[in-house]
Design a protein around this motif. Structure first.
Motif, PDB file in Angstrom:
ATOM      1  N   ARG A 179      52.602 -24.256 -34.296  1.00  0.00           N
ATOM      2  CA  ARG A 179      53.036 -22.713 -34.030  1.00  0.00           C
ATOM      3  C   ARG A 179      52.256 -21.870 -34.947  1.00  0.00           C
ATOM      4  NH1 ARG A 179      56.619 -19.961 -31.225  1.00  0.00           N
ATOM      5  NH2 ARG A 179      57.245 -18.785 -32.903  1.00  0.00           N
ATOM      6  N   GLU A 180      51.875 -20.483 -34.312  1.00  0.00           N
ATOM      7  CA  GLU A 180      50.798 -19.554 -35.082  1.00  0.00           C
ATOM      8  C   GLU A 180      52.028 -18.773 -36.054  1.00  0.00           C
ATOM      9  OE1 GLU A 180      48.265 -19.370 -36.016  1.00  0.00           O
ATOM     10  OE2 GLU A 180      46.895 -20.759 -34.439  1.00  0.00           O
ATOM     11  N   ASP A 181      51.658 -18.473 -37.315  1.00  0.00           N
ATOM     12  CA  ASP A 181      52.746 -17.742 -38.108  1.00  0.00           C
ATOM     13  C   ASP A 181      52.037 -16.165 -37.992  1.00  0.00           C
ATOM     14  OD1 ASP A 181      53.805 -16.131 -39.999  1.00  0.00           O
ATOM     15  OD2 ASP A 181      54.037 -17.797 -41.533  1.00  0.00           O
ATOM     16  N   SER A 182      52.451 -15.229 -37.259  1.00  0.00           N
ATOM     17  CA  SER A 182      52.057 -13.963 -37.297  1.00  0.00           C
ATOM     18  C   SER A 182      51.812 -13.331 -38.600  1.00  0.00           C
ATOM     19  CB  SER A 182      52.827 -13.044 -36.476  1.00  0.00           C
ATOM     20  OG  SER A 182      54.141 -12.690 -36.985  1.00  0.00           O
ATOM     21  N   SER A 183      52.367 -13.592 -39.616  1.00  0.00           N
ATOM     22  CA  SER A 183      52.317 -13.033 -40.835  1.00  0.00           C
ATOM     23  C   SER A 183      50.801 -13.644 -41.683  1.00  0.00           C
ATOM     24  CB  SER A 183      53.388 -13.640 -41.923  1.00  0.00           C
ATOM     25  OG  SER A 183      53.309 -14.753 -42.184  1.00  0.00           O
ATOM     26  N   ASN A 184      50.187 -14.502 -40.868  1.00  0.00           N
ATOM     27  CA  ASN A 184      48.968 -14.998 -41.753  1.00  0.00           C
ATOM     28  C   ASN A 184      47.802 -13.942 -41.114  1.00  0.00           C
ATOM     29  OD1 ASN A 184      49.901 -17.411 -42.925  1.00  0.00           O
ATOM     30  ND2 ASN A 184      49.588 -18.649 -41.063  1.00  0.00           N
ATOM     31  N   THR A 185      48.088 -13.065 -40.012  1.00  0.00           N
ATOM     32  CA  THR A 185      47.022 -12.302 -39.588  1.00  0.00           C
ATOM     33  C   THR A 185      46.970 -11.092 -40.530  1.00  0.00           C
ATOM     34  OG1 THR A 185      48.509 -11.347 -37.944  1.00  0.00           O
ATOM     35  CG2 THR A 185      47.184 -13.148 -37.382  1.00  0.00           C
ATOM     36  N   SER A 186      48.185 -10.871 -41.232  1.00  0.00           N
ATOM     37  CA  SER A 186      48.219  -9.555 -42.159  1.00  0.00           C
ATOM     38  C   SER A 186      47.640  -9.656 -43.230  1.00  0.00           C
ATOM     39  CB  SER A 186      49.721  -9.307 -42.290  1.00  0.00           C
ATOM     40  OG  SER A 186      49.999  -8.328 -43.321  1.00  0.00           O
ATOM     41  N   ASP A 187      46.975  -8.467 -43.693  1.00  0.00           N
ATOM     42  CA  ASP A 187      46.333  -8.378 -45.130  1.00  0.00           C
ATOM     43  C   ASP A 187      47.129  -7.903 -46.006  1.00  0.00           C
ATOM     44  OD1 ASP A 187      43.914  -9.474 -44.069  1.00  0.00           O
ATOM     45  OD2 ASP A 187      43.029  -7.557 -43.580  1.00  0.00           O
ATOM     46  N   LYS A 188      48.353  -7.853 -45.944  1.00  0.00           N
ATOM     47  CA  LYS A 188      49.375  -7.477 -46.959  1.00  0.00           C
ATOM     48  C   LYS A 188      49.315  -8.184 -48.002  1.00  0.00           C
ATOM     49  CE  LYS A 188      54.247  -6.808 -47.357  1.00  0.00           C
ATOM     50  NZ  LYS A 188      55.564  -6.774 -46.710  1.00  0.00           N
ATOM     51  N   TYR A 189      49.363  -9.558 -47.981  1.00  0.00           N
ATOM     52  CA  TYR A 189      49.120 -10.547 -49.012  1.00  0.00           C
ATOM     53  C   TYR A 189      47.310 -10.537 -49.510  1.00  0.00           C
ATOM     54  CZ  TYR A 189      53.919 -11.027 -47.149  1.00  0.00           C
ATOM     55  OH  TYR A 189      54.910 -11.004 -46.672  1.00  0.00           O
ATOM     56  N   LEU A 190      47.456 -10.744 -50.771  1.00  0.00           N
ATOM     57  CA  LEU A 190      46.135 -11.152 -51.392  1.00  0.00           C
ATOM     58  C   LEU A 190      45.639 -12.401 -51.045  1.00  0.00           C
ATOM     59  CD1 LEU A 190      43.978 -10.725 -53.337  1.00  0.00           C
ATOM     60  CD2 LEU A 190      45.354 -11.816 -55.066  1.00  0.00           C
ATOM     61  N   ARG A 191      46.289 -13.548 -50.669  1.00  0.00           N
ATOM     62  CA  ARG A 191      45.913 -14.781 -50.244  1.00  0.00           C
ATOM     63  C   ARG A 191      45.216 -14.546 -48.826  1.00  0.00           C
ATOM     64  NH1 ARG A 191      46.361 -20.148 -51.554  1.00  0.00           N
ATOM     65  NH2 ARG A 191      47.695 -19.459 -52.976  1.00  0.00           N
ATOM     66  N   ASN A 192      45.773 -13.822 -47.938  1.00  0.00           N
ATOM     67  CA  ASN A 192      45.121 -13.406 -46.542  1.00  0.00           C
ATOM     68  C   ASN A 192      44.013 -12.668 -46.681  1.00  0.00           C
ATOM     69  OD1 ASN A 192      47.246 -15.100 -45.557  1.00  0.00           O
ATOM     70  ND2 ASN A 192      48.497 -13.173 -44.489  1.00  0.00           N
ATOM     71  N   LYS A 193      43.895 -11.555 -47.567  1.00  0.00           N
ATOM     72  CA  LYS A 193      42.421 -10.980 -47.908  1.00  0.00           C
ATOM     73  C   LYS A 193      41.509 -11.586 -48.201  1.00  0.00           C
ATOM     74  CE  LYS A 193      44.973  -6.310 -49.232  1.00  0.00           C
ATOM     75  NZ  LYS A 193      45.237  -5.379 -50.409  1.00  0.00           N
ATOM     76  N   LEU A 194      41.869 -12.615 -49.059  1.00  0.00           N
ATOM     77  CA  LEU A 194      40.807 -13.454 -49.464  1.00  0.00           C
ATOM     78  C   LEU A 194      40.130 -14.293 -48.502  1.00  0.00           C
ATOM     79  CD1 LEU A 194      42.163 -14.509 -53.081  1.00  0.00           C
ATOM     80  CD2 LEU A 194      40.104 -13.044 -52.605  1.00  0.00           C
ATOM     81  N   ARG A 195      41.139 -14.777 -47.485  1.00  0.00           N
ATOM     82  CA  ARG A 195      41.010 -15.925 -46.487  1.00  0.00           C
ATOM     83  C   ARG A 195      40.096 -14.952 -45.506  1.00  0.00           C
ATOM     84  NH1 ARG A 195      46.220 -17.968 -44.094  1.00  0.00           N
ATOM     85  NH2 ARG A 195      46.376 -19.122 -46.112  1.00  0.00           N
ATOM     86  N   HIS A 196      40.578 -13.816 -45.069  1.00  0.00           N
ATOM     87  CA  HIS A 196      39.985 -13.071 -43.967  1.00  0.00           C
ATOM     88  C   HIS A 196      38.683 -12.475 -44.210  1.00  0.00           C
ATOM     89  CE1 HIS A 196      44.311 -12.688 -42.614  1.00  0.00           C
ATOM     90  NE2 HIS A 196      43.768 -14.015 -42.080  1.00  0.00           N
ATOM     91  N   HIS A 197      38.578 -12.182 -45.452  1.00  0.00           N
ATOM     92  CA  HIS A 197      37.362 -11.030 -45.813  1.00  0.00           C
ATOM     93  C   HIS A 197      36.538 -11.763 -46.748  1.00  0.00           C
ATOM     94  CE1 HIS A 197      39.534  -8.081 -43.392  1.00  0.00           C
ATOM     95  NE2 HIS A 197      40.443  -8.271 -44.031  1.00  0.00           N
ATOM     96  N   VAL A 198      36.897 -12.334 -47.726  1.00  0.00           N
ATOM     97  CA  VAL A 198      36.029 -12.952 -48.875  1.00  0.00           C
ATOM     98  C   VAL A 198      35.401 -14.319 -48.644  1.00  0.00           C
ATOM     99  CG1 VAL A 198      36.025 -13.305 -51.447  1.00  0.00           C
ATOM    100  CG2 VAL A 198      37.471 -11.250 -50.492  1.00  0.00           C
TER     101      VAL A 198
END
Length: 436
Positions: A179-198
């Motif tokens: 299952r894909e967790d839709s919250s993983n696509t959000s940049d609301k959390y620092l962890r996701n920002k690092l994952r997606h952009h850094v």
């Protein structure tokens, strides 16, 4: 990847095949791959799924997916729903912190109540990179820069050597559903920002970034070990402890070239965060103080005095009723009747229930406390026991006493009292287990 996973188990976690395991499974790709691998290796395991009720129907769909999958594979399943948002508002904590606390409290209760040996989570190498960067951006010592440990007490992370990309390739090759967790696509959390952009930038700059990261973590762990050895060696030369405080000799400390580093190492466990103020305190006039949430650091002539704030040693008492089979706060205990004694240890005691009268209490230690150490005759002051066992102030501040009518039954997780032990005349044995 299967062969590499198997090799990692053989080399680093050889006890897992003979253990009873609890897998933390969200339904995402990482945890579903972990289920697949453990099933292929015929491990003895069950699955635990947390529904934090944060994404409406999506959370329920995750739960149903895990339920359907485990039923198909005939894997035992435990499910727990949490009112995460409500708890976060009540406790004035972030949703992430509340979810993590509740998740692991529940896992450890399952561990105790169902005799699991270990909890397996699906953290992988990319998670370790993200944790490193989060700690790095917030400011951290070596402890925060050594990534996620493969084993931490009863928690094992067997996928830690593998990247997210390797896991995805393996899942596709073996047609593993997830299952894909839709919250993983959000940049609301620092962890996701690092994952997606850094992190993608690092990987672009260095295609071998993850391998380089693993090497760096290895070097940092060795450095951490050296620093710990040096800190421990100097501790007894610079610091003395009495019943109520830790005394740091500033004159001796300043003779060390890296005195701030030593101070950081010693004081970090007490929650200090304003390190510039702590370092300045060495040269400040007598009477100046720096505070953490739990402790005070006071400049007193040529010393620094570290002592717990009053609310750490207050008279708060927690009651344990006769019908309780477990305690979840302020620490975790499991309580049950047994027919005989097996494997007593510092974390598990057996007492004569007829020598007790409920409710029992959990409290902090206080000046003048005495107990009768198990296996010895006579009594001993708790302060003397702490000194003999070389307890630090931090250790003492975090000790809980299990008591009956204010008499100590157990220095929890450390030493039982002789007076309540099981004898040949005992007819009702009570097992009490501390779950760290």
């Amino acid at each position: 990847m299967f062969e590499q996973f198997q090799d990692n188990i053989t080399k680093n976690l050889p006890f897992l095949p003979k253990s009873k395991l609890l897998l933390a499974v969200s339904g995402g790709i990482d945890s579903m791959v972990l289920v697949y691998l453990c099933k292929q290796l015929q491990f003895d395991f069950a699955v635990a799924h947390c529904n934090f009720q944060l994404r409406g129907n999506e959370s329920d769909d995750d739960e149903n997916f895990v339920k359907s999958h485990t039923e198909k594979l005939q894997i035992p399943l435990f499910i727990q729903k949490f009112n995460t948002k409500t708890f976060a508002e009540q406790q004035k904590l972030s949703i992430q912190v509340v979810a993590r606390n509740h998740r692991y409290q529940w896992f450890y209760s399952l561990l105790a109540n169902h005799n699991f040996d270990y909890i397996l989570t699906a953290h992988h190498l990319d998670d370790s990179v993200e944790t490193f960067l989060i700690n790095f951006t917030r400011g951290s010592g070596l402890d925060g820069l050594t990534g996620i440990p493969e084993q931490n007490d009863k928690i094992i992370r067997p996928l830690l050597p593998f990247s997210r990309n390797e896991i995805e390739i393996f899942a596709h090759e073996n047609k593993i559903a997830w299952r894909e967790d839709s919250s993983n696509t959000s940049d609301k959390y620092l962890r996701n920002k690092l994952r997606h952009h850094v992190i993608p930038i690092f990987k672009e700059l260095n295609p071998s970034f993850l391998a380089s990261f693993e090497n760096t973590i290895g070097h940092l762990k060795q450095t951490q070990s050296l620093a710990a050895d040096a800190s421990k060696s100097l501790y007894s030369k610079v610091i003395t402890e009495d019943e109520n405080q830790t005394i740091i000799d500033v004159v001796k400390l300043l003779k060390q070239e890296n005195h701030n580093a030593y101070l950081f190492n010693w004081l970090q466990p007490f929650g200090f965060s304003d390190w510039l103020a702590v370092y300045d305190l060495i040269h400040s006039q007598s009477g100046k103080q720096v505070h953490s949430e739990s402790h005070t650091l006071l400049k007193n002539r040529e010393t620094l005095l570290l002592y717990p704030k009053q609310d750490i040693t207050n008279d708060t008492v927690y009651w344990i009723q006769k019908e309780q089979s477990e305690v979840n706060f302020p620490l975790k205990l499991s309580i049950c009747n047994v027919d005989d004694i097996s494997n007593p240890s510092s974390h598990t005691i057996f007492v004569d229930e007829e020598k007790l009268q409920f409710p029992l209490t959990l409290r902090r230690w206080k000046e003048g406390d005495v107990f009768h150490p198990f296996g010895m005759t006579g009594k001993k002051k708790l302060s003397k026991y702490f000194k003999d066992e070389k307890f630090s102030l931090f250790d003492k501040a975090n000790i809980w006493l299990l008591c009956f009518n204010d008499e100590i039954i157990w220095i929890t997780g450390k030493r039982q009292d002789e007076r309540f032990k099981v004898t040949d005349a005992t007819t009702k044995i009570l097992q009490i287990k501390y779950i760290p």
